[in-house]
Motif scaffolding. Structure first.
Motif, PDB file in Angstrom:
ATOM      1  N   GLY A 202       1.875   2.237  -3.374  1.00 42.76           N
ATOM      2  CA  GLY A 202       0.809   2.390  -4.362  1.00 42.76           C
ATOM      3  C   GLY A 202       0.472   1.155  -5.158  1.00 42.76           C
ATOM      4  N   GLN A 203       0.891  -0.022  -4.704  1.00 44.73           N
ATOM      5  CA  GLN A 203       0.536  -1.264  -5.397  1.00 44.73           C
ATOM      6  C   GLN A 203      -0.770  -1.786  -4.799  1.00 44.73           C
ATOM      7  N   TRP A 204      -1.860  -1.137  -5.223  1.00 47.09           N
ATOM      8  CA  TRP A 204      -3.162  -1.370  -4.591  1.00 47.09           C
ATOM      9  C   TRP A 204      -3.615  -2.812  -4.719  1.00 47.09           C
TER      10      TRP A 204
ATOM     11  N   TYR B 133       0.834  -1.205   0.000  1.00 46.83           N
ATOM     12  CA  TYR B 133       0.000   0.000   0.000  1.00 46.83           C
ATOM     13  C   TYR B 133       0.869   1.255   0.000  1.00 46.83           C
ATOM     14  N   SER B 134       1.956   1.237   0.766  1.00 47.26           N
ATOM     15  CA  SER B 134       2.812   2.420   0.903  1.00 47.26           C
ATOM     16  C   SER B 134       3.463   2.829  -0.412  1.00 47.26           C
TER      17      SER B 134
ATOM     18  N   TRP C 191       5.227   8.946  -1.384  1.00 43.11           N
ATOM     19  CA  TRP C 191       4.071   9.545  -2.049  1.00 43.11           C
ATOM     20  C   TRP C 191       3.417  10.608  -1.172  1.00 43.11           C
TER      21      TRP C 191
ATOM     22  N   ASP D 160      -8.312   4.218  -2.393  1.00 38.54           N
ATOM     23  CA  ASP D 160      -7.197   4.860  -3.092  1.00 38.54           C
ATOM     24  C   ASP D 160      -7.079   4.366  -4.529  1.00 38.54           C
ATOM     25  N   LYS D 161      -7.514   3.149  -4.771  1.00 38.79           N
ATOM     26  CA  LYS D 161      -7.531   2.622  -6.135  1.00 38.79           C
ATOM     27  C   LYS D 161      -8.624   3.287  -6.965  1.00 38.79           C
TER      28      LYS D 161
ATOM     29  N   ASP E 165       2.983  14.516  -2.133  1.00 37.11           N
ATOM     30  CA  ASP E 165       1.649  15.097  -2.062  1.00 37.11           C
ATOM     31  C   ASP E 165       1.660  16.394  -1.246  1.00 37.11           C
TER      32      ASP E 165
END
Length: 383
Positions: free
Chosen positions: A194-196, A191-192, A360, A226-227, A364
């Motif tokens: 971004g590999q949802w 998750y950290s 990320w 988030d996906k 942001d």
């Protein structure tokens, strides 16, 4: 302490003193060493660490190859908050016994403390972190069990080396694929970065192994959100509070998912319910503040209300949560207070950097600094 000292040390010391005069020279030396060790343990148990160091130092002079004496003296130095002396003793203990798990573990913690203190001062030298990782790797070599893999994996995460963390969590899962914790931490690492989908797969395993625990649904629901799948996030949020009615994170996720869908009335209702049920839960105030500050619909945005809620969340967490400070900055920008927004956005970045937040998140937060410098508010993308 490593040596067994469950006997009455005072009585034993007296017996040793009586017998030492009758023993041959080699036995006398051993009796003297044992007596020093018992006296040192007794002093340590009485928290007289200086005296314990004195006795173990005398023992080390007599038996310089006694790795346990070096380890025990290192513990005493550690209790006195003398990390350099403790590290030196643990290092000597390891030289004498490369498989000394306790010395590796304690030395790793001291290197971690030094490294974190340096980071707090803005020092980016990772020399102590490298030494810490060497100890964790030695612990895995000595005993490749789940606990040691967990410790090393968590440190890889802190060092922003998620691929290595994933390898270690995978090793944990291989050791015990029926324990949801390995999937939970590996999923959080996915998750950290971004590999949802991989995160969702791992969190689904958590749910399968612990179906009556709400945290698995919350984790998967957040990944779905988030996906970009708010409907599945809402379903997971509802399941989280169904199996665990006191799960505050579930209510927060429910509000966030409705907000992403543009169902603002439902989102605000969820946030208000959350604040009513859990007034000490800062995320409830932060989430509603973010909605009022950044909603795409200008009829929903309310800068003043957002500032009030965000300030409360920051105060509740001692101004130590980068996400909450980020929300306050967005609320101030929406209120036209761009100087305050810029100040707090830079503070959010400072806190996030200090806490080693995910890359990320840093990007942001940084992206909004330029926005506030141009005196523009941040609004979330619309549906």
């Amino acid at each position: 302490m490593k040596r067994n000292h469950t006997l009455n040390l005072t009585a034993v010391a007296g017996i040793c003193a009586a017998l030492i005069l009758l023993a041959p020279p080699a036995a006398r030396a051993q009796d003297a060493a044992d007596r020093l060790d018992m006296q040192a343990h007794q002093a340590y148990d009485q928290q007289n660490y200086q005296l314990a160091i004195k006795y173990w130092s005398e023992l080390i002079k007599m038996e310089p190859d006694d790795s346990t004496a070096w380890y025990n003296r290192g513990n005493s130095y550690q209790q006195l908050q003398k990390p350099d002396e403790a590290i030196a003793d643990y290092t000597q203990a390891i030289k004498l016994d490369a498989d000394d798990m306790e010395s590796h573990r304690n030395r790793a913690q001291l290197f971690r403390n030094k490294w974190e203190a340096a980071i707090a001062k803005g020092d980016t030298d990772d020399a102590d972190a490298d030494k810490m990782m060497e100890d964790y790797s030695e612990m895995v070599r000595i005993k490749p069990e789940a606990q040691n893999y967990y410790m090393r994996a968590a440190t890889w995460r802190t060092l922003r080396k998620p691929d290595k963390a994933i390898e270690d969590y995978s090793a944990v899962i291989k050791l015990d694929d029926k324990n949801p914790q390995g999937y939970q931490f590996r999923g959080s690492t996915y998750y950290s970065i971004g590999q949802w989908d991989k995160a969702i797969d791992d969190f689904s395993q958590v749910i399968q192994l612990a179906p009556n625990a709400g945290y698995g649904y919350v984790l998967r629901g957040q990944a779905y959100l988030d996906k970009g799948d708010a409907d599945k996030a809402i379903a997971d949020a509802n399941d989280a509070v169904r199996v665990e009615p006191a799960n505050a994170d579930g209510y927060a996720l429910l509000g966030n998912a409705h907000s992403v869908k543009g169902e603002y009335d439902k989102a605000i209702t969820a946030y208000n319910d959350l604040q009513s049920k859990y007034p000490a839960y800062a995320e409830g105030f932060n989430a509603e503040a973010w909605l009022y500050a950044t909603a795409p619909d200008d009829k929903v945005r309310d800068g003043a209300k957002a500032v009030e809620l965000a300030q409360k969340a920051c105060q509740m967490t001692g101004w130590n949560n980068a996400s909450f400070i980020d929300t306050l900055a967005a609320a101030e920008a929406e209120s036209g207070k761009f100087d305050d927004a810029l100040k707090h956005q830079k503070q959010a970045l400072e806190v996030a950097t200090k806490m080693k937040d995910d890359e990320w998140r840093l990007k942001d937060i940084t992206s909004r600094i330029a926005l506030y410098e141009k005196k523009q508010a941040y609004h979330a993308p619309g549906k």
